[in-house]
Design a protein around this motif. Sequence first.
Motif, short mmCIF file in Angstrom:
data_model
loop_
_atom_site.label_atom_id
_atom_site.label_comp_id
_atom_site.label_asym_id
_atom_site.label_seq_id
_atom_site.Cartn_x
_atom_site.Cartn_y
_atom_site.Cartn_z
N VAL A 5 41.85 41.14 37.58
CA VAL A 5 40.88 40.40 38.38
C VAL A 5 40.40 41.27 39.52
N GLU A 6 39.09 41.54 39.53
CA GLU A 6 38.48 42.35 40.59
C GLU A 6 37.98 41.47 41.72
N SER A 7 37.89 42.07 42.90
CA SER A 7 37.31 41.41 44.06
C SER A 7 36.77 42.45 45.01
N GLY A 8 35.92 42.02 45.94
CA GLY A 8 35.44 42.92 46.98
C GLY A 8 34.00 43.37 46.84
N LEU A 20 36.85 47.75 46.88
CA LEU A 20 37.13 46.91 45.72
C LEU A 20 38.63 46.88 45.45
N SER A 21 39.09 45.73 44.97
CA SER A 21 40.48 45.58 44.58
C SER A 21 40.54 45.04 43.15
N CYS A 22 41.61 45.39 42.46
CA CYS A 22 41.82 44.88 41.10
C CYS A 22 43.30 44.66 40.92
N THR A 77 48.18 46.79 41.59
CA THR A 77 46.82 46.71 42.11
C THR A 77 46.23 48.11 42.27
N TYR A 79 42.72 50.12 43.94
CA TYR A 79 41.66 49.95 44.93
C TYR A 79 40.61 51.04 44.75
N CYS A 95 37.20 47.15 36.42
CA CYS A 95 38.54 47.72 36.48
C CYS A 95 39.08 47.89 35.06
N THR A 117 32.71 43.16 38.96
CA THR A 117 32.25 42.66 40.26
C THR A 117 30.97 43.40 40.64
#
Length: 123
Positions: A5-8, A20-22, A77, A79, A95, A117
């Motif tokens: 799951v990616e975010s950012g 970005l984070s995953c 995780t 980044y 990711c 993302t």
Amino acid sequence: QVQLVESGGGLVQPGESLRLSCAASGSIFSIGVMGWYRQAPGKQRDLVATITTTGNTNYADSVKGRFTITRDSAKNTVYLQMNSLKPEDTAIYYCNADITYYRGDFKILSNSWGQGTQVTVSS
């Protein structure tokens, strides 16, 4: 099964930064190489950066000196710190990771992708 799951992602102006984070989740035994790829509209998905379990990194020429990939193995995780963003960095960022996970009594090796993302760099 496993999930990335990616975010950012988001909308920024040229010259600004994003991180970005995953995060990987599931019945994980181990994670090998992790990486980020991106796909701009009408173009193929391209490598951005990868990182091994020992911290060795590889970058696309277009992002060298601006992007930094790191990982936190304890948190499963990865980044991507993106600095000095340019309009040509606009893309969906994905990711990717080589994950060995438990399925019953077995261990399964899977190359897994996140859902992506959106990163948009525009003034």
